[in-house]
Scaffold this active site. Structure first.
Site, PDB file in Angstrom:
ATOM      1  N   ASP A 135       0.919  -1.308   0.035  1.00 47.75           N
ATOM      2  CA  ASP A 135       0.172  -0.130   0.061  1.00 47.75           C
ATOM      3  C   ASP A 135       0.988   1.286   0.068  1.00 47.75           C
ATOM      4  OD1 ASP A 135      -2.688   1.140  -0.075  1.00 47.75           O
ATOM      5  OD2 ASP A 135      -2.641   1.430   2.226  1.00 47.75           O
ATOM      6  N   SER A 160     -12.177   2.720   6.208  1.00 46.16           N
ATOM      7  CA  SER A 160     -12.584   2.734   7.663  1.00 46.16           C
ATOM      8  C   SER A 160     -13.249   3.911   8.133  1.00 46.16           C
ATOM      9  CB  SER A 160     -11.186   2.651   8.424  1.00 46.16           C
ATOM     10  OG  SER A 160     -10.425   1.411   8.346  1.00 46.16           O
ATOM     11  N   GLY A 211      -7.755   7.461   8.177  1.00 46.59           N
ATOM     12  CA  GLY A 211      -7.819   7.427   9.676  1.00 46.59           C
ATOM     13  C   GLY A 211      -9.385   7.786  10.132  1.00 46.59           C
TER      14      GLY A 211
END
Length: 274
Positions: free
Chosen positions: A72, A199, A169
């Site tokens: 990544d 996320s 984040g």
């Protein structure tokens, strides 16, 4: 270069060791879904990647699913070459901090190297905000449509990530996502669109995104770490950290179960989309 994802939509979870990889694969195996396991550059530098590659290959085979290994957000050509040599299925060259022409130039240089080893390449246009491992970007970034057209026509990347209001984040409040950018990209290429910052996105947002034809890869990193933390907290609450009778295996089991549950809940969303 044929993309390994094909026509399916795949979640990509960041891992940092064998235990986190095992929990994700266990979740995917129960649901009979393929999955991508990702390592950040900071993790890549710290672990025995050849051992992780071997474990993922053999464990996924035993579970009768595909579990691909992806590097990544990498800006370092040397690390990318090393990952290719260590059997990674795909890599992400992140030249998004560069101007458009240099982004294209660097992406194509890496694509030539990767494609010679049959490795899939992901590239990014527009910096995705937030902090994730060693990747940090602050401030607003807006991609112009003509930049998207140029990027798609001139790059040799197999998968594309374009900033559309998403962030790495923890989101503060509801993210302001520009779905029109996603649709603009997917209408103009058959290359998989990669959603970064998955996320913290609500189930409704993820289901809306995966209903856009062309969205094929959804990245989840922070939620894996949050699940790890919740596993520890549950283990403390269950008394597994008490000095008398402490057993590390019970703590590890609680962590495994929380990561597996998180991954299961995410992948189940794909079955709820018509």
């Amino acid at each position: 270069m044929k993309n390994y994802i094909g026509n399916e939509i795949v979640f990509a979870f960041n891992i940092w060791d064998i235990n986190s990889a095992k929990a994700i694969i266990d979740a995917a195996a129960v649901l009979k879904k393929n999955v991508i396991l990702q390592t950040s550059v900071s993790i890549y530098k710290k672990v025995d990647v050849s051992f992780i590659r071997y474990f993922i290959t053999e464990y996924a085979k035993a579970k009768n699913i595909n579990a691909w290994l992806h590097l990544d957000h990498c800006k370092d050509e040397g690390i990318i070459k090393d990952a290719i040599d260590n059997g990674y299925d795909s890599i992400m060259i992140d030249a998004s901090s560069m101007d458009l022409q240099n982004n294209i130039k660097i992406t194509n240089q890496i694509a030539k190297i990767a494609h010679n080893k049959n490795v899939v390449v992901e590239a990014e246009l527009g910096q995705i905000k937030g902090t994730e491992d060693d990747i940090e970007c602050s401030g607003e970034t807006k991609v112009r449509l003509e930049e998207i057209d140029t990027f798609l026509s001139e790059t040799d990347a197999d998968m594309v990530a374009v900033a559309f209001g998403n962030a790495h984040g923890i989101y503060k409040g509801n993210p302001k996502l520009d779905y029109n950018i996603v649709k603009y990209v997917t209408d103009r290429t058959d290359r998989p669109f990669v959603v970064h910052g998955g996320s913290g996105m609500s189930d409704e947002i993820i289901k809306r995104l995966v209903q856009i034809k062309g969205v094929k890869k959804i990245n989840i990193s922070t939620d894996v770490k949050v699940a790890y933390r919740e596993g520890i907290l549950n283990s403390i609450e269950n008394g597994n950290f008490d000095r008398d009778g402490f057993q590390a295996i019970k703590v590890e089991n609680d962590i495994h179960n929380m990561i597996e549950k998180m991954a299961t809940d995410k992948m189940k969303l794909l079955d709820e989309v018509e």
